[in-house]
Design a protein around this motif. Structure first.
Motif, short mmCIF file in Angstrom:
data_model
loop_
_atom_site.label_atom_id
_atom_site.label_comp_id
_atom_site.label_asym_id
_atom_site.label_seq_id
_atom_site.Cartn_x
_atom_site.Cartn_y
_atom_site.Cartn_z
N SER A 154 0.86 -1.19 0.00
CA SER A 154 0.00 0.00 0.00
C SER A 154 0.89 1.24 0.00
N LEU A 155 0.69 2.12 -0.98
CA LEU A 155 1.45 3.35 -1.08
C LEU A 155 0.60 4.52 -0.64
N MET A 156 1.16 5.41 0.16
CA MET A 156 0.48 6.61 0.63
C MET A 156 1.00 7.78 -0.19
N LEU A 157 0.14 8.38 -1.01
CA LEU A 157 0.56 9.40 -1.96
C LEU A 157 -0.32 10.64 -1.85
N ASP A 158 0.26 11.79 -2.16
CA ASP A 158 -0.52 13.01 -2.20
C ASP A 158 -1.58 12.92 -3.30
N LYS A 159 -1.16 12.48 -4.49
CA LYS A 159 -2.06 12.23 -5.61
C LYS A 159 -1.69 10.88 -6.22
N THR A 160 -2.67 10.19 -6.78
CA THR A 160 -2.43 8.81 -7.23
C THR A 160 -2.47 8.61 -8.74
N GLU A 161 -2.99 9.56 -9.48
CA GLU A 161 -3.28 9.31 -10.90
C GLU A 161 -2.02 9.00 -11.71
N ALA A 162 -0.97 9.81 -11.56
CA ALA A 162 0.24 9.60 -12.36
C ALA A 162 0.94 8.30 -12.00
N THR A 163 0.91 7.94 -10.72
CA THR A 163 1.50 6.66 -10.29
C THR A 163 0.70 5.50 -10.87
N GLY A 164 -0.62 5.61 -10.83
CA GLY A 164 -1.47 4.57 -11.41
C GLY A 164 -1.21 4.39 -12.90
N ALA A 165 -0.95 5.48 -13.61
CA ALA A 165 -0.66 5.39 -15.04
C ALA A 165 0.61 4.60 -15.29
N ILE A 166 1.62 4.77 -14.44
CA ILE A 166 2.87 4.01 -14.59
C ILE A 166 2.64 2.54 -14.25
N LEU A 167 1.87 2.28 -13.21
CA LEU A 167 1.58 0.88 -12.87
C LEU A 167 0.94 0.16 -14.06
N GLY A 168 0.04 0.85 -14.76
CA GLY A 168 -0.64 0.22 -15.89
C GLY A 168 0.22 0.11 -17.12
N ASP A 169 0.84 1.21 -17.52
CA ASP A 169 1.56 1.25 -18.79
C ASP A 169 2.88 0.49 -18.73
N TYR A 185 -4.86 -1.77 -7.72
CA TYR A 185 -4.36 -2.20 -9.03
C TYR A 185 -3.86 -3.64 -8.90
N ALA A 186 -4.08 -4.44 -9.93
CA ALA A 186 -3.67 -5.84 -9.89
C ALA A 186 -3.16 -6.28 -11.25
N VAL A 187 -2.33 -7.33 -11.23
CA VAL A 187 -1.82 -7.97 -12.44
C VAL A 187 -2.56 -9.28 -12.63
N ASP A 188 -3.17 -9.46 -13.76
CA ASP A 188 -3.87 -10.71 -14.04
C ASP A 188 -2.89 -11.88 -14.04
N GLY A 189 -3.27 -12.97 -13.37
CA GLY A 189 -2.46 -14.19 -13.40
C GLY A 189 -1.26 -14.19 -12.49
N THR A 190 -1.12 -13.17 -11.63
CA THR A 190 0.02 -13.11 -10.72
C THR A 190 -0.47 -13.27 -9.29
N ALA A 191 -0.17 -14.42 -8.68
CA ALA A 191 -0.62 -14.69 -7.32
C ALA A 191 0.27 -14.02 -6.29
N LEU A 192 1.58 -14.04 -6.52
CA LEU A 192 2.54 -13.50 -5.56
C LEU A 192 2.88 -12.06 -5.92
N GLY A 193 2.52 -11.14 -5.02
CA GLY A 193 2.87 -9.75 -5.24
C GLY A 193 2.20 -9.12 -6.42
N GLY A 194 0.96 -9.48 -6.68
CA GLY A 194 0.26 -8.99 -7.85
C GLY A 194 -0.68 -7.84 -7.59
N ILE A 195 -0.61 -7.22 -6.41
CA ILE A 195 -1.54 -6.14 -6.06
C ILE A 195 -0.77 -4.95 -5.48
N VAL A 196 -1.15 -3.76 -5.95
CA VAL A 196 -0.65 -2.50 -5.37
C VAL A 196 -1.85 -1.62 -5.06
N ASP A 197 -1.96 -1.19 -3.82
CA ASP A 197 -3.01 -0.26 -3.41
C ASP A 197 -2.43 1.14 -3.30
N LEU A 198 -3.10 2.12 -3.90
CA LEU A 198 -2.70 3.52 -3.82
C LEU A 198 -3.68 4.26 -2.94
#
Length: 307
Positions: A154-169, A185-198
């Motif tokens: 879980s990341l604590m951020l002032d704003k999340t949009e730009a970080t989310g764009a990097i996670l996706g792209d 945010y999650a990665v399909d098919g990844t059980a270990l370490g496949g989730i990031v919460d902003l």
């Protein structure tokens, strides 16, 4: 199988002996590698994980005996979360009562939050259907209750949009849900370490790095070519330039600050932690990079006692 997701999390600890005891004896993780901080060889660098040291299971520490405590705030990795079988939450609640364990829920999952002896924020998530997954068990934690790698960070951020764009792209994540001020945010098919919460916390004071803080978050790249493609996307699509590639012996890495100021690393899956000792002996001996091997006697004499 997908090779996206979290590779490792690296944090700052205080006493090396206390850190080693907590993560191997209380949490039951395997000491996968015992080496030194390549930039500060007077301090250990411990790697904890599963039996084989797989990406997505690795929590590492720089134990600096005199480190001042960190301060929670915006621009940091706030919480590191592990996976356990759903039926094991009761076992862990009792085991971690001295660490201030408290139950809550997030996105419909049972979460057990607690802190390590240095104040680092940790959690366990109970998941159904993972009981048969392999688990390291060589101490007080029975295999049926053992940790099965990372669930999320879980990341604590002032704003999340730009970080989310990097996670996706760049890293292959996609938004899968929102709850309160948290976007998952999650990665399909990844059980270990496949989730990031902003978590959006506009107006919070900035975090201050110290004991109990996370130093950086590393994402997986299958190999050098995959890593360089991520570097290209960061520069071309997000205007972010990484460091040059650094050889960390067990992976090769580049680093950058994401828009919310958290230090991100991209680490290759190769060559892995068995490159300099057999899997069955991982973590048994102090391993040094080649450029420090000639100073072994001096380094060993300067490191804190572990027993």
């Amino acid at each position: 199988m997908s090779q996206n997701g979290i590779h490792h999390v690296t944090a700052i600890a205080g006493q090396a002996r206390r850190n080693l005891h907590f993560y191997t004896q209380i949490l039951g993780l395997r000491l996968v590698k015992k080496t030194v901080n390549f930039d500060d060889p007077g301090a250990y660098h411990f790697y904890y994980g599963d039996a084989g040291g797989l990406p997505g299971t690795i929590l590492t520490f720089f134990p600096w005996e005199n480190a001042a405590p960190g301060r929670a705030g915006a621009g940091e990795l706030q919480e590191t979360v592990f996976r356990v079988p759903q039926g094991s939450i009761g076992f862990w609640t009792q085991r971690l009562v001295n660490q201030g364990a408290e139950r809550t829920t997030l996105f419909g999952e049972t979460v057990l939050r607690f802190r390590d002896p240095d104040g680092m924020r940790l959690a366990l998530v109970g998941l159904a259907g993972i009981e048969a997954e392999p688990a390291w068990s060589e101490g007080e934690v029975p295999a049926e209750h053992a940790i099965r790698g990372f669930h999320s960070v879980s990341l604590m951020l002032d704003k999340t949009e730009a970080t989310g764009a990097i996670l996706g792209d760049v890293f292959g994540f996609r938004e899968v849900g929102r709850e309160g001020d948290v976007t998952r945010y999650a990665v399909d098919g990844t059980a270990l370490g496949g989730i990031v919460d902003l978590r959006a916390v506009g107006g919070f004071l900035p975090a201050r790095l110290g004991r109990g803080s996370v130093h950086h978050l590393a994402f997986r790249a299958a190999n050098d070519a995959a890593e360089m493609e991520m570097v290209r996307k960061l520069a071309q699509n997000h205007g972010i330039v990484t460091t040059e590639q650094k050889n960390r012996d067990y992976f090769r890495s580049v680093y950058f600050r994401e828009p919310g100021h958290v230090l991100f690393e991209i680490a290759t899956d190769i060559p892995g932690f068995a490159v300099d000792e057999p899997v069955e002996q991982l973590g048994a001996a102090l391993k040094l990079p080649a450029f420090l091997e000639g100073h072994r006697a001096q380094i060993e004499a300067s490191l804190p006692a572990l027993a």
